[in-house]
Write an enzyme that holds these catalytic residues in place. Sequence first.
Site, PDB file in Angstrom:
ATOM      1  N   GLY A  28       0.611  -1.110  -0.205  1.00  0.00           N
ATOM      2  CA  GLY A  28      -0.186  -0.054   0.315  1.00  0.00           C
ATOM      3  C   GLY A  28       0.787   0.672  -0.294  1.00  0.00           C
ATOM      4  N   HIS A  29       0.042   2.267   0.071  1.00  0.00           N
ATOM      5  CA  HIS A  29       0.601   3.501   0.264  1.00  0.00           C
ATOM      6  C   HIS A  29       0.959   4.062   1.803  1.00  0.00           C
ATOM      7  CE1 HIS A  29      -0.211   4.675  -4.152  1.00  0.00           C
ATOM      8  NE2 HIS A  29       0.497   3.706  -4.242  1.00  0.00           N
TER       9      HIS A  29
END
Length: 538
Positions: A368-369
Amino acid sequence: MPCCSSIRSYTLTIIIAILVWSSATHDHTCNASRHWRHSKGASTSLSKKKSGSNHHHNGKSKSKSKSSSHKPPVSSVPAPKPKPPPASKPPVASVPAPKHNAPSPPPENGSNGGGGPNAAATYNVMSFGAKGDGITDDTKAFEGAWAAACKVKASKIIVPSPNKFLVGPITFSGPYCQPNIVFQVDGTIVAPSSFKPYGSGLFQWILFTKLVGLTIQGGGTIDGSGSIWWKNTPLSDPLDDELKLIVPINGTHQQSTNSSISSSLGGQMPSIKPTALRFYGSFDVTVTGITIQNSPQCHLKFDNCVGVSVYNFKVSSPADSPNTDGIHLQNSKSVLIHTTDLSCGDDCVSIQTGCSDIYVHNVNCGPGHGISIGSLGKDNTKACVSNVTIRDIMMHNTMNGVRIKTWQGGSGSVQGIMFSNIQVSEVQLPIVIDQYYCDKQNCRNQSSAVALSGISYERIRGTYTVKPVHLACSDSMPCTDVHLNGINLKPVQEKYHLYDPFCWKTFGELLSPAVPPVECLQIGKPSSSHVQADHDMC
């Protein structure tokens, strides 16, 4: 003759007296005989006879034997046989249960499991016509179950396992529903595999709106069928701005694809991609136990909600699925997120404008980020975020660790932010402030900015693959009161160029030596900065 007449009269009187005496003696002997027969058994039978002989005493026998008044009247007992067994109180099993102790019927038609006057009403979607075969459209059955449950306080809707329910875009709405409804998801709810049901575009697939005390729970799965949306992402879709900081060693950048859409997938893609599960304008919302996977865009969103609890929850989507945030918060207050596993293609947790009193802990994030506050202030809007704690987080193979991102030209403030005990593993950019955020190819330079102050980073440890610290604050509105303590980040040489810590217009204090050294942080406060107008303040 008178004498004889007197003698006859006397004699007749004597004879009559003898007859009367004989009759009285005979009656007493019969009564005594009958009484003997009754008393030949146990002595308690005598008290039964006395208490039951009210036809001889005009009903006065009730007061003569109070000790036996709790026993059944003799009239309800069959005539005793010779040499009966000793009398005893009838066993409890032979006495019918009083009517008021009988179980209550189910609360409503279509519900199951009455279970007593205090049991919650339950509504199984199968009872409303759902097939649960993953092929038949079960939307109407879900709407029917909701309509029934909405009328009953603390009711429960059952989505049973192991069934798979195909459900189109659907709204479960208040505000006139009873509070504390439970949505028990044990089976799988799957979205349509075509664009057609969404028309020109919807903000969500499943929406709960204007409810109080709602709980979504169970061990089931909500599957957004997002792959058809990801494969056909337009080139105009927003991209994460931090990609510009990540330069592969071979000099190539990953490009977004824009493949054609086949008619078999439902025609042209709508302009708006739906969130899988969205809550709007609700109070005291709980989500626990379930998994949301493969959402077209955000997986779980809370918008204008107060009192949110998310735990024992899972998000699962591929790392390259675009804009698939795990949990998205906007205009929401008093939010608790913990004990969750979030794997997605964008921010694991995204905190937007209007959020305050947010506590996130014990979360596994990756891919993810990372966890982000923002982006904020887009299109010259005002943004306000305060009192946010992010702690006890594990991040593996994410683009960012903990990040604050704002647009140029915005107003408002972000203040009272704590990032604590964050363990990162092969994270590209563990610590980021970016006040020049831009998700397009080009953005106009502007002087106003969202003000950032009171930002603390403590015990951020682990490995990075690009840059350990990137703090890019506004020229006109520098970041203030930024504190770093216990920073220990070590590089891992893989496939990206490595960079030293970077700071711009960032003021605060380094409370302990950092690894690597963050010498660019400016100690104290800025000598001068743009002063926010009153209408910009939160």
